[in-house]
Design a protein around this motif. Structure first.
Motif, PDB file in Angstrom:
ATOM      1  N   MET A   1       0.818  -1.218   0.000  1.00 26.17           N
ATOM      2  CA  MET A   1       0.000   0.000   0.000  1.00 26.17           C
ATOM      3  C   MET A   1       0.853   1.270   0.000  1.00 26.17           C
ATOM      4  N   TYR A   2       2.151   1.108   0.139  1.00 25.91           N
ATOM      5  CA  TYR A   2       3.045   2.267   0.209  1.00 25.91           C
ATOM      6  C   TYR A   2       3.932   2.395  -1.034  1.00 25.91           C
TER       7      TYR A   2
ATOM      8  N   THR B   1       0.691  -8.188   7.127  1.00 29.15           N
ATOM      9  CA  THR B   1       1.542  -7.449   8.056  1.00 29.15           C
ATOM     10  C   THR B   1       1.309  -8.017   9.448  1.00 29.15           C
TER      11      THR B   1
ATOM     12  N   ASN C   1       6.680   4.166   9.665  1.00 27.70           N
ATOM     13  CA  ASN C   1       6.318   5.464  10.197  1.00 27.70           C
ATOM     14  C   ASN C   1       4.864   5.501  10.660  1.00 27.70           C
ATOM     15  N   ASP C   2       4.009   4.765   9.967  1.00 25.45           N
ATOM     16  CA  ASP C   2       2.593   4.735  10.342  1.00 25.45           C
ATOM     17  C   ASP C   2       2.317   3.750  11.472  1.00 25.45           C
ATOM     18  N   LEU C   3       3.290   2.909  11.771  1.00 22.81           N
ATOM     19  CA  LEU C   3       3.064   1.874  12.787  1.00 22.81           C
ATOM     20  C   LEU C   3       3.647   2.254  14.149  1.00 22.81           C
TER      21      LEU C   3
END
Lengths: 196, 316
Positions: A81-82, A97, A130-132
């Motif tokens: 998704m990134y 994930t 970074n989002d986690l």
């Protein structure tokens, strides 16, 4: 991620550059380098990038368990998704994930992948991390570095530096998914581009 | 994956499984500290709602926003549509604004199909409910919820109860569940079964009590109040007595069976409050799963170009 060419693509030469024993030795060395660099394993979290980074991460974690006698948390980090090429390619199936229960805040995250090439996958992985959460540090371990970087990204731990031409394909086979451990360089005969 | 999502019947087993598997990954986003992915950054999703539906609209809105798409909500009430603008002109307006996907809810059966096939608009069309025809994302989220609780749906027995005649949810569910290998039984008074139901891939039954004992899942449909006065059944009370799910009937279900409802519920009509709030009820989960399933649909329809031939996977 390593590329998988269709079986129908005629390959003039396909040579095995690493066999199962080479891969085993490389992973053992990488494991010790990770432990030397980080002194102990207390803050480590090993995350494999699907698909073939995940079994490699599991193997590195198992080796750390053996050497240090600790239960090393490991997981997987899907970067689909990134990706920066989502607009250019058909929609891809998502991979799983799985972040260990301790999370990644304050941890030293070691990303594990099979082949380091353009660096774009790793850039995506950094965004995903970074989002986690907020790791204390992020390090990168790869089985093969084939060069041709397109971003200022480098690996901290490399199994084998493999100079390649862009026309060549580097294929990693692992026992977990392919029934054997091998790294193979293949040159297409039909003049097609290698890995993009 | 297809270009549009108009009917649950258009989905092959592989397509449907791809949506459900993708939704499974999307569901984990909801438990993250940052519930947002950059995947559809710069894409525009228009929610084009000719009918009121707050639940479905906010579900699609949440899904699009979690994928970082820009969302424009277009409600026909009080808009140019109420001034007499045609569907075509509305579509051309959205096209001129650069809509990458249009989520359509319309009172006319077939409106999304018309939008998808009339070449007024380049974007992907998602049917969010058209008339009494279909509501494919509702069927997908129902299947997702069932799969979570019951495992693979091959051979599962699902009972759908209520106003099948006017229910797009029932129609979409019947089509999708058949694709996924489940056995569907529709339970309704004869007046609320469609004329062509014999051609559907389902069994029909007029007696709810007879259809409960082997059901792995029961889906109660909303009784639309506007049908009350239309002589489809003698009285609300009689309907409730014969086709409502209460604790006594729920006790006849197998131990593992789940109770579903697409919402909004008429508590005390088709489902009693104690059933709706019981451990077997997965109605609130359906709402959560709805966002994940719609994220999956938008991701699969909107990310990437459709290539002429499969491309090779690039390397890292």
């Amino acid at each position: 991620m390593s590329s998988r060419t269709p079986e129908s693509a005629a390959l003039a030469t396909a040579r095995t550059v690493l066999d199962d024993r080479d891969i085993s030795r490389a992973l053992t060395r990488i494991t010790h380098e990770i432990l030397e660099r980080n002194r102990d394993a207390s803050d480590l979290v090993i995350l494999g990038i699907p698909r073939r980074g995940v079994p490699l991460a599991a193997r590195v974690a198992a080796r750390i368990n053996e050497v240090e006698g600790v239960e090393m948390p490991y997981g997987s980090l899907d970067i689909t998704m990134y990706r920066d090429d989502l607009r250019m390619r058909p929609a891809r199936a998502l991979e799983h994930t799985d972040i260990p229960a301790r999370g990644i805040d304050g941890a030293v995250v070691v990303l594990v992948d099979d082949v380091l090439f353009s660096g774009r996958t790793i850039r995506s992985a950094l965004d995903a991390l970074n989002d986690l959460g907020r790791p204390k540090a992020v390090q990168l371990a790869v089985l093969v570095d084939r060069g041709h970087r397109e971003l200022p990204i480098r690996a901290d731990f490399v199994g084998k530096n493999l100079p390649t031409s862009l026309a060549e394909n580097v294929r990693v086979h692992l026992a977990e998914s392919d029934g054997e451990d091998a790294v193979i360089i293949a040159s297409p005969t039909d003049g097609t581009e290698g890995d993009a | 994956m297809m270009r549009h999502l108009l009917s649950a019947g258009d989905l092959s087993r592989d397509d449907a499984t791809a949506v459900l598997d993708t939704a499974q990954e999307m569901l984990s986003i909801a438990s993250r500290p940052i519930k947002k992915l950059p995947t559809l950054r710069g894409r525009t999703v228009v929610n084009l709602f000719f009918e009121d539906s707050t639940r479905t609209r906010i579900s699609f809105e949440a899904a699009a926003k979690r994928l970082s798409a820009d969302v424009i909500n277009f409600s026909a009430k009080g808009s140019s549509v109420s001034k007499g603008e045609s569907l075509k002109d509305t579509a051309l307006t959205l096209q001129a604004m650069g809509a990458d996907a249009v989520v359509v809810r319309h009172h006319g059966s077939g409106a999304p199909h018309r939008l998808a096939n009339a070449a007024w608009i380049d974007g992907a069309i998602v049917n969010a409910g058209d008339g009494t025809h279909e509501h494919p994302t509702q069927a997908l989220l129902d299947a997702f919820t069932m799969r979570q609780h019951l495992g693979p749906l091959d051979g599962a027995n699902i009972t759908i109860v209520g106003d099948v005649l006017h229910s797009r949810v029932a129609r979409s569910n019947a089509l999708l569940l058949e694709t996924l290998g489940a056995n569907v039984t529709l339970v309704a008074p004869p007046t609320l079964l469609p004329v062509g139901v014999a051609s559907w891939p389902v069994d029909t039954e007029y007696d709810l009590d007879a259809a409960l004992e082997k059901a792995d899942g029961v889906m109660m449909l909303r009784v639309q109040r506007e049908r009350m006065n239309a002589a489809f059944f003698p009285s609300a009370r009689e309907y409730s007595r014969r086709y409502g799910l209460d604790a006594r009937r729920m006790a006849r279900l197998p131990e593992h069976a789940i109770v579903m409802h697409p919402g909004p519920m008429n508590r005390g009509m088709e489902i009693t409050a104690d059933v709706a709030d019981s451990d077997r009820s997965v109605i609130v989960e359906q709402v959560t799963n709805g966002v994940a399933v719609r994220m999956a649909v938008l991701y699969l329809l909107l990310s990437g170009e459709r290539p002429a031939e499969p491309t090779e996977e690039p390397q890292a």
